[in-house]
Write an enzyme that holds these catalytic residues in place. Structure first.
Site, mmCIF file in Angstrom:
data_model
loop_
_atom_site.group_PDB
_atom_site.id
_atom_site.type_symbol
_atom_site.label_atom_id
_atom_site.label_comp_id
_atom_site.label_asym_id
_atom_site.label_seq_id
_atom_site.Cartn_x
_atom_site.Cartn_y
_atom_site.Cartn_z
ATOM 1 N N ARG A 152 4.083 2.895 3.745
ATOM 2 C CA ARG A 152 4.733 1.841 4.535
ATOM 3 C C ARG A 152 6.224 2.103 4.760
ATOM 4 O O ARG A 152 6.813 1.533 5.679
ATOM 5 C CB ARG A 152 4.581 0.482 3.836
ATOM 6 C CG ARG A 152 3.154 0.082 3.504
ATOM 7 C CD ARG A 152 2.294 -0.028 4.722
ATOM 8 N NE ARG A 152 0.953 -0.491 4.401
ATOM 9 C CZ ARG A 152 -0.111 -0.294 5.155
ATOM 10 N NH1 ARG A 152 0.004 0.383 6.284
ATOM 11 N NH2 ARG A 152 -1.288 -0.759 4.804
ATOM 12 N N ARG B 195 -7.033 10.476 2.063
ATOM 13 C CA ARG B 195 -6.587 9.447 1.119
ATOM 14 C C ARG B 195 -7.302 9.593 -0.221
ATOM 15 O O ARG B 195 -6.834 9.090 -1.243
ATOM 16 C CB ARG B 195 -6.841 8.045 1.690
ATOM 17 C CG ARG B 195 -6.044 7.724 2.941
ATOM 18 C CD ARG B 195 -6.552 6.438 3.592
ATOM 19 N NE ARG B 195 -6.328 5.281 2.759
ATOM 20 C CZ ARG B 195 -6.901 4.087 2.973
ATOM 21 N NH1 ARG B 195 -7.749 3.933 3.990
ATOM 22 N NH2 ARG B 195 -6.637 3.072 2.182
ATOM 23 N N ASP C 246 -10.174 -6.523 -0.483
ATOM 24 C CA ASP C 246 -9.476 -5.891 0.623
ATOM 25 C C ASP C 246 -9.135 -7.012 1.615
ATOM 26 O O ASP C 246 -9.595 -8.149 1.469
ATOM 27 C CB ASP C 246 -10.352 -4.816 1.268
ATOM 28 C CG ASP C 246 -9.535 -3.727 1.958
ATOM 29 O OD1 ASP C 246 -8.340 -3.952 2.213
ATOM 30 O OD2 ASP C 246 -10.104 -2.659 2.245
ATOM 31 N N ASP D 8 0.865 -1.181 0.000
ATOM 32 C CA ASP D 8 0.000 0.000 0.000
ATOM 33 C C ASP D 8 0.899 1.227 0.000
ATOM 34 O O ASP D 8 1.415 1.616 1.047
ATOM 35 C CB ASP D 8 -0.889 0.019 1.250
ATOM 36 C CG ASP D 8 -1.924 -1.091 1.247
ATOM 37 O OD1 ASP D 8 -2.832 -1.042 0.410
ATOM 38 O OD2 ASP D 8 -1.829 -2.002 2.093
ATOM 39 N N HIS E 108 -12.133 -1.751 9.009
ATOM 40 C CA HIS E 108 -11.153 -2.555 9.734
ATOM 41 C C HIS E 108 -11.745 -3.086 11.037
ATOM 42 O O HIS E 108 -11.297 -4.103 11.564
ATOM 43 C CB HIS E 108 -9.905 -1.728 10.054
ATOM 44 C CG HIS E 108 -9.086 -1.394 8.853
ATOM 45 N ND1 HIS E 108 -9.346 -0.303 8.059
ATOM 46 C CD2 HIS E 108 -8.009 -2.016 8.310
ATOM 47 C CE1 HIS E 108 -8.470 -0.259 7.080
ATOM 48 N NE2 HIS E 108 -7.643 -1.285 7.210
ATOM 49 N N LYS F 278 -9.223 1.447 -5.715
ATOM 50 C CA LYS F 278 -9.952 0.957 -4.542
ATOM 51 C C LYS F 278 -10.792 2.076 -3.925
ATOM 52 O O LYS F 278 -10.511 3.247 -4.168
ATOM 53 C CB LYS F 278 -8.970 0.373 -3.515
ATOM 54 C CG LYS F 278 -7.954 1.351 -2.932
ATOM 55 C CD LYS F 278 -6.945 0.622 -2.053
ATOM 56 C CE LYS F 278 -6.014 1.573 -1.353
ATOM 57 N NZ LYS F 278 -4.957 0.881 -0.586
ATOM 58 N N HIS F 279 -11.873 1.725 -3.170
ATOM 59 C CA HIS F 279 -12.380 0.425 -2.753
ATOM 60 C C HIS F 279 -13.775 0.274 -3.352
ATOM 61 O O HIS F 279 -14.694 0.931 -2.885
ATOM 62 C CB HIS F 279 -12.464 0.319 -1.239
ATOM 63 C CG HIS F 279 -11.198 0.692 -0.515
ATOM 64 N ND1 HIS F 279 -10.835 2.008 -0.266
ATOM 65 C CD2 HIS F 279 -10.214 -0.087 0.027
ATOM 66 C CE1 HIS F 279 -9.694 2.025 0.404
ATOM 67 N NE2 HIS F 279 -9.294 0.769 0.596
#
Length: 404
Positions: free
Chosen positions: A91, A152, A269, A83, A195, A182-183
């Site tokens: 990351r 984002r 996902d 990601d 999440h 995405k998404h």
């Protein structure tokens, strides 16, 4: 044709393994990852923060993983995903160039900036051996209470999201990186983080067509390699209120494949996220997602999840194929898509990353300058009721700002 030759010699076990893109522990190649590659015949791995050492260490780890994959089982190189959206989802921290996030890029006003960022990201990712970026985010940020999308997104205007997102998609692909828009069908108008729990978007089809779906239609028209699903319920598409889009055939097969005409990879996902794991468990969710129309089953580093949970998910799906619950024809359709995508992005012709080249080709002055220019251009004046701006030369200003 190369893909058909590979497909014809693969065992059922190897075909099922190609569906799996898995996470793993540690920042170095381990015995556990080696066993997963060889025993589950996995098609890909995904890298998270805890897998990141130095850029050179990441490349060495990926080289070893690819060597294991190409020397065992069906001998097919791996998808290596990450990601890498730009801030706030990055990351690598400052180990690769830190680019402004999507909302800042759009605020700067130029799709050429989006192209330049995607091109620069692709250059750095490829140096490390990474060939898939789980980006760009194509969600429309229409709910200010959204706890997971926010900046984002490229913004609240679906046309802007479509324009900037497709610009990045084309540039990623032109530079050898698989993008995953995405998404789908859209996570922007939720106030729940998938999440942790299962969100729902209750808009009617008219609204969904003009807002949520619009950027994804653009991505499909642009020929995106992959689209990632959302763990979000859409009652206007599927009336089952417990079924997130990831597990819904009406969303993935009828809508995305049928109505939108998408022929690329459908990527889930992470199947360890609370929205699906709490209701179905990872093994059941994996089979349901595949039956709904997904091609790549993604497993992320979600709270409480361990890499060992990927084994029963694999065994369960393999049993479904052996029993005929999932047909071999259906399995072949997805494996063929995966192999075609690997062919298109030269993954089947994998070459090890060149470790000596990395230090001089990441964090280049060109990339750092680009990030800085976009950050400056993104500063946006929202209101100026008392006409205090622009600041006049010599004017005394009290500056108030957070201490952090």
């Amino acid at each position: 044709m190369q893909v058909e030759k590979i497909l014809s010699r693969m065992t059922i076990e190897e075909k099922v393994g190609q569906l799996f893109t898995v996470f793993f522990n540690g920042s170095a190649y381990s015995g556990a990852l080696d066993r997963t590659i060889r025993e589950l015949h996995i098609g890909g791995i995904i890298i998270f923060n805890h897998n990141i050492g130095s850029p050179e260490d990441v490349a060495i780890m990926i080289n070893k993983a690819q060597a294991a994959a190409t020397n065992s089982g069906a001998k097919i190189p791996l998808i290596v995903a990450v990601d890498h959206e730009g801030e706030p989802v990055n990351r690598f921290g400052n180990k690769l160039t830190q680019f402004p996030g999507n909302m800042a890029i759009a605020a700067a006003g130029s799709p050429e900036n989006a192209k330049a960022v995607a091109r620069s990201m692709a250059e750095e990712l490829k140096l490390l051996g990474i060939n898939m970026n789980m980006a760009p985010v194509m969600d429309v940020n229409s709910n200010p209470d959204n706890p997971i999308i926010g900046r984002r997104s490229f913004g609240s205007n679906p046309n802007i999201v479509a324009q900037f997102g497709t610009a990045m998609i084309k540039e990623f692909q032109a530079n050898g990186i698989i993008p995953a828009a995405k998404h789908f069908p859209g996570h922007g108008d939720t106030c729940v983080d998938s999440h942790r729990a299962l969100p729902m978007i209750i808009h009617d089809r008219g609204h969904l067509n003009s807002v949520e779906f619009l950027p994804f239609r653009s991505a499909v028209s642009a020929g995106t390699d992959a689209i990632m699903t959302a763990h979000v319920v859409f009652p206007a598409i599927d009336s089952n209120y417990d079924l997130p889009a990831t597990l819904s055939g009406r969303v993935l097969t009828d809508l995305l494949r049928g109505e939108l005409g998408f022929q690329g990879l459908i990527v889930t996902d992470s199947l360890g996220m609370g929205a699906v794991k709490q209701r179905y468990g990872i093994a059941d969710a994996s089979a349901r997602a595949f039956q709904a129309g997904a091609d790549l089953l993604l497993f992320g580093n979600d709270p409480g999840q361990t890499p060992e949970e990927q084994y029963p998910a694999y065994q369960n799906l393999l049993a479904f194929v052996r029993k005929g619950i999932i047909s071999q024809e259906r399995l072949d359709i997805s494996v063929r898509r995966i192999l075609l995508t690997k062919t298109k992005r030269d993954i089947l012709d994998w070459q090890p990353a060149s470790i000596p080249d990395i230090k001089s080709k990441i964090l280049t002055q060109e990339h750092l300058l680009l990030a800085g220019i976009i950050a400056e251009q993104s500063v946006t004046l929202l209101k100026n009721d008392r006409h205090l701006l622009p600041i006049k030369k010599g004017q005394r200003i009290l500056l108030v700002y957070p201490g952090s």
